[in-house]
Structures are given as structure tokens and as C-alpha cells.
Design an enzyme around this catalytic site. Structure first.
Site, short mmCIF file in Angstrom:
data_model
loop_
_atom_site.label_atom_id
_atom_site.label_comp_id
_atom_site.label_asym_id
_atom_site.label_seq_id
_atom_site.Cartn_x
_atom_site.Cartn_y
_atom_site.Cartn_z
N LYS A 15 9.30 26.17 -9.78
CA LYS A 15 9.09 25.88 -11.19
C LYS A 15 7.62 26.06 -11.60
O LYS A 15 7.31 26.25 -12.76
CB LYS A 15 9.60 24.49 -11.54
CG LYS A 15 11.13 24.43 -11.43
CD LYS A 15 11.71 23.14 -11.95
CE LYS A 15 13.23 23.20 -12.04
NZ LYS A 15 13.92 23.25 -10.74
C1 LIG Z 1 15.19 23.69 -10.48
C2 LIG Z 1 15.54 24.03 -9.07
C3 LIG Z 1 16.65 24.84 -8.75
C4 LIG Z 1 17.64 25.34 -9.78
O1 LIG Z 1 17.11 26.29 -10.66
P1 LIG Z 1 17.85 26.62 -12.05
O2 LIG Z 1 16.96 27.53 -12.78
O3 LIG Z 1 18.03 25.30 -12.74
O4 LIG Z 1 19.17 27.25 -11.71
C5 LIG Z 1 16.85 25.17 -7.42
N1 LIG Z 1 16.04 24.71 -6.44
C6 LIG Z 1 14.96 23.93 -6.72
C7 LIG Z 1 14.11 23.45 -5.61
C8 LIG Z 1 14.67 23.56 -8.04
O5 LIG Z 1 13.62 22.78 -8.30
#
Ligand SMILES: *Cc1c(COP(=O)(O)O)cnc(C)c1O
Length: 474
Positions: free
Chosen positions: A117
């Protein structure tokens, strides 16, 4: 570039306004009116570019008309900087690590909060600041988190002059590392709130605050959850980056993506539509498998929440799925509005057969339970010595079960660093001590700041109003 709503009623906006808007006024999500398309020669000419330069070429059409090339370049250079004073700890920003023959993990966890993220939220914070300084405006961000999003959002916004950020997490219900990644950031514009309730309570209060913003006395409220278009946009870049490392675009590449809200894999789908040869996109879910149930049986039906070892994928509905529905229905806002209204009323959604067949042509999918997640962590550790985090392990399991061709490189998105999820690693029987990376080495000793508040909307809104201007009242 203009952006339109998936429900067809809200006005079209430019990039700057979409960044500040979050949700469209008709309840839909913004998508580009026309997706840019690159030729194979153009993509091939980007081989070997540093990450920030590739990012400039991929994202430039999306921001055209809202920010100058020079300003955008400078922001990207800062966002994806490496080295001692940089943002990302690995010189390649998003390195590939080989697990097996023709199978790779794209490590997206070398940013400040150790999860993918950071790629989007580091950029989002800087873009917000750029536009707000220009407009002479201040905004308030409110978000709810069960873990990764909150820390990445705070890290992304901590240096923003014109942003106050309020992140709510459920009191005593996030791991110590995850809590400390939020509460040890002490800027006067950073406000951590521990709510005496659960994650849904936190999310409901964010939603209610967006619906009725009177308490903000005219200050704009901004969303940083994955419905914000800028987050999707930033995630498109690393699909190009990975493919170029592995011989693309002359060679096509397959991706397996640990999925919750469908933001990350939707970025991969856009990369393919923009001209990147992608042979396969695999939706890898945990037991919260609403997307797998849709892909395998045309049933997008709301279920209860199942807590798992991969908490960042624990969702009941996938907010970005609406963006795919829009494309599956020939970009008809009326169709999407009808489907989403039905879903809101009944908790169920199915599409016409031919549209579902199209979705199945675009994506493969698999749901992986906790036992299989642990088994995969153990299996990969035994064969390579690499320790996977539980989310990435789900991607690896799905890649191995859904793979269509051994001749095509398979890239699994490595979404988090294993040190964030020590319980899962322990349960998998991996007997290796995991260490926090150097920049977080003293995390457990740093001072924390956090306010515990009752699970009550009025209390929370009073707190925001009293502190929303760099700690002072709005
Ligand atoms: C947010 C997240 C996901 C999922 O991603 P999306 O875009 O919501 O599908 C997967 N793995 C981790 C570690 C995350 O923080």
C-alpha cells in the site's frame, strides 16, 4: 484526462478533482473516460528505466492537464527514492525474487510500512499536498483500519502541510507491530484514535462522517481507501516494471494477486488493457471468497466475515469490483446502478451469462484457507529458505494451482513483509526468527501517541472538530 462515474450520473471530473473527491456523488466510483494505450515499441523502449521514470511514462496520461510534467516528475522522484534518505529500502524499489523455475515473487514490501500500500499512499500524500498548497486549502482525512491501510496512509500524509489525518482502529484488536507503525508517528497533524469497538464500528463512523459533514465547518473530507482512483493508478506501474524485467513486452507474463478489495488486481487488468501482454490474472482470496464465488459460479453474494491469518484480505464485499462490472456491462452506468441497488437490497448479485463468461476469460481464481496458507509458507521455506507472509503465500498457492503454462513467467505479488504477521509464520512451523528491517529496528521502544475514544459518532466527530487544524480546532 477526464474521469466518469461507474453509475453514470455524477459530473465528469479532472484528475485533481477525482483525487479530492473519493466516491462520486451518485455513489459510484471514478474511472478514466478513455484508457491510454501504449504500443509494443513504446513499452519496449522503457526497458531498464529506473522505477520513478517508468512511473512517469505509465501515469502521465492519467494526470494530463492537472499537473505539469516537471512537477509530476519531481513528485515521483521523491516518492520512489531509495537509499539512506529515501522512501523505499531496496535499490530496485520493487525487486523480483525467484522461488522456482520461471516463478517469481514481486517484492512490494520495501516501503516504510512494509506492505504494497506504500506504493500508492506515498504518492497520494504528495499529490494531495501539491494540489492543496496550490489551492490554499486544508483538508481532513478520516479512515478506518484493521491494519495495513492506516499505517500506510499516515506515513504517506505525515509530511503534508495541509492535511490532518484521523485514523481509527479497534482498540486492542490490531497487532502490536501494526499499532506501533501508526502510533509512533508523532506529527501534530497525525491523530490515532483507538475505538472501543470493532473494525466495522470504525468503518461505519467514517461512512457516517462522509454522509453528513456539518461537524467539519466547511473543511473538505478526503478518502484514502482503495476506492480513490489515485491508488489504483499508482499500482499499474509495477505490473509494467515486473514484465519489463522478465522480457516483456516481447514475452507475456502471468500474475497471481492476493486480493481483498480488488484494487491491486484491477490495476493489473488495466495494465493489460493499456497494452501490456499479460497472459493470465489470478484472483487469490482467503476464506473471504466472494470474488472466487463470482468467478467460479456467478454468485457475488455477501457472506459473514471470517477472521483469517491474512487479515488484510478479510472483507465481505470488494469495493473495486464495481469498476469491473462497469466494463463488463459496456460501461453502462445505468446497468451498474441497477446491479448495485439490487445488491444493496438483497446482498446478492449475478450477471448475464455472456458477461460472466467474459469475466472468466479475464480472470482465474482460487480461495485458499488458513491450513493451505500455512502449508504453503512451510513448503516454500523448505525448498528455498524464503519466509513468505500469509497474504503472499495465498498468491503462491493460487499461482501453483491455476497456472496455465510453465513456459510463461509467473509473478506473484508479494504484498507484505512476513515480520508483520509473526503468528502465521509461527503456525506454519518456520523456526526462523524474523527481524524488523533496520529503519524499524527500534519500533518497539519508540514513544506512542493515541487517544482511546468510546464507540460513539458524536464523540469522534467532536474530537475531529477540536483537533483538525494541526491539533487545533477547525
Ligand atoms: C490491502 C492488502 C491486500 C489486498 O489488496 P486489495 O487491493 O484490497 O485487493 C493484500 N495483501 C496485503 C498485505 C494488503 O495489505
Amino acid at each position: 484526462m477526464r474521469y466518469i462515474s461507474t453509475r453514470g450520473q455524477a459530473p465528469a471530473l479532472n484528475f485533481e478533482d477525482v483525487l479530492l473527491a473519493g466516491l462520486a456523488s451518485d455513489g459510484g466510483l471514478y474511472v478514466p473516460e478513455n484508457l491510454p494505450r501504449f504500443t509494443q515499441e513504446e513499452i519496449a523502449s522503457w526497458a531498464g528505466l529506473p522505477y520513478h521514470e517508468l512511473a512517469f511514462r505509465v501515469m502521465r496520461p492519467f494526470v494530463a492537464g492537472s499537473i505539469s510534467d516537471a512537477d509530476f516528475k519531481k513528485i515521483l522522484e521523491e516518492t520512489y527514492a531509495t537509499g539512506p534518505d529515501g522512501v523505499f529500502a531496496h535499490a530496485a524499489v520493487a525487486p523480483l525474487r525467484q522461488l522456482d523455475s520461471n516463478e517469481w515473487v514481486l517484492e512490494l514490501f520495501h516501503g516504510p510500512t512494509l506492505a504494497f500500500k506504500d506504493f500508492a499512499l506515498q504518492l497520494l500524500g504528495r499529490l494531495l499536498d501539491h494540489f492543496l498548497v496550490k489551492r490554499g486549502e486544508r483538508v481532513v482525512i478520516m479512515g478506518a483500519t484493521s491494519g495495513d491501510t492506516g499505517s500506510a496512509a499516515i506515513e504517506g500524509c505525515k509530511a503534508c502541510e495541509n492535511v490532518d489525518i484521523f485514523i481509527m482502529h479497534p482498540h486492542n484488536r490490531v497487532s502490536e507491530v501494526q499499532r506501533r507503525q501508526m502510533t509512533t508517528l508523532l506529527g501534530e497533524n497525525i491523530h490515532n484514535i483507538a475505538i472501543e469497538g470493532n473494525f466495522d464500528d470504525c468503518q461505519e463512523m467514517v461512512k457516517a462522517s462522509f454522509a453528513d459533514q456539518g461537524f467539519l465547518k466547511g473543511t473538505r473530507l478526503v478518502a484514502v481507501n482503495s476506492i480513490n482512483w489515485a491508488r489504483i493508478m499508482a499500482q499499474i506501474v509495477y505490473y509494467f516494471h515486473a514484465a519489463l524485467q522478465l522480457g516483456g513486452p516481447a514475452r507475456s507474463v502471468a500474475f497471481s494477486v492476493p486480493t481483498g478489495n480488488f484494487g491491486d488486481i484491477f490495476a493489473g487488468y488495466l495494465a493489460r488493457n493499456m497494452g501490456l501482454p499479460v497472459s493470465q490474472l489470478i484472483v487469490a482470496t482467503n476464506r473471504n471468497d466472494i470474488l472466487h464465488r463470482f468467478m467460479s459460479g456467478n454468485r457475488y453474494d455477501k457472506d459473514t466475515l471470517h477472521p483469517t491469518l491474512s487479515p488484510s484480505m478479510d472483507i465481505m464485499v470488494s469495493s473495486n469490483f464495481e469498476r469491473l462490472l462497469f466494463d463488463l456491462h459496456g460501461r453502462s452506468g445505468a446497468e451498474v446502478a441497477r446491479l448495485m441497488d439490487g445488491f444493496k437490497a438483497s446482498g446478492k448479485l449475478a450477471v448475464e451469462d455472456e458477461r460472466w463468461t467474459e469475466a472468466r476469460r479475464l480472470f482465474d481464481s482460487l480461495a485458499v484457507d488458513d491450513a493451505q496458507t500455512c502449508a504453503t509458507i512451510a513448503e516454500v521455506f523448505a525448498s528455498t529458505g524464503e519466509v513468505l507472509d500469509p497474504h503472499t503465500a495465498i498468491g503462491v498457492r493460487a499461482a501453483r494451482e491455476c497456472r496455465r503454462s510453465l513456459a510463461i513467467p509467473m509473478v506473484i505479488l508479494g504484498t507484505a513483509h512476513p515480520v508483520k504477521f509473526p503468528d502465521a509464520v509461527l503456525q506454519a512451523g518456520v523456526g526462523r526468527e524474523l527481524e524488523l528491517p533496520a529503519h524499524l529496528g527500534d519500533l518497539l521502544q519508540r514513544p506512542e501517541r493515541c487517544t482511546v475514544l468510546a464507540n460513539d459518532l458524536q464523540t469522534v466527530q467532536d474530537f475531529v472538530a477540536a483537533h483538525g487544524n494541526r491539533g487545533k480546532p477547525l
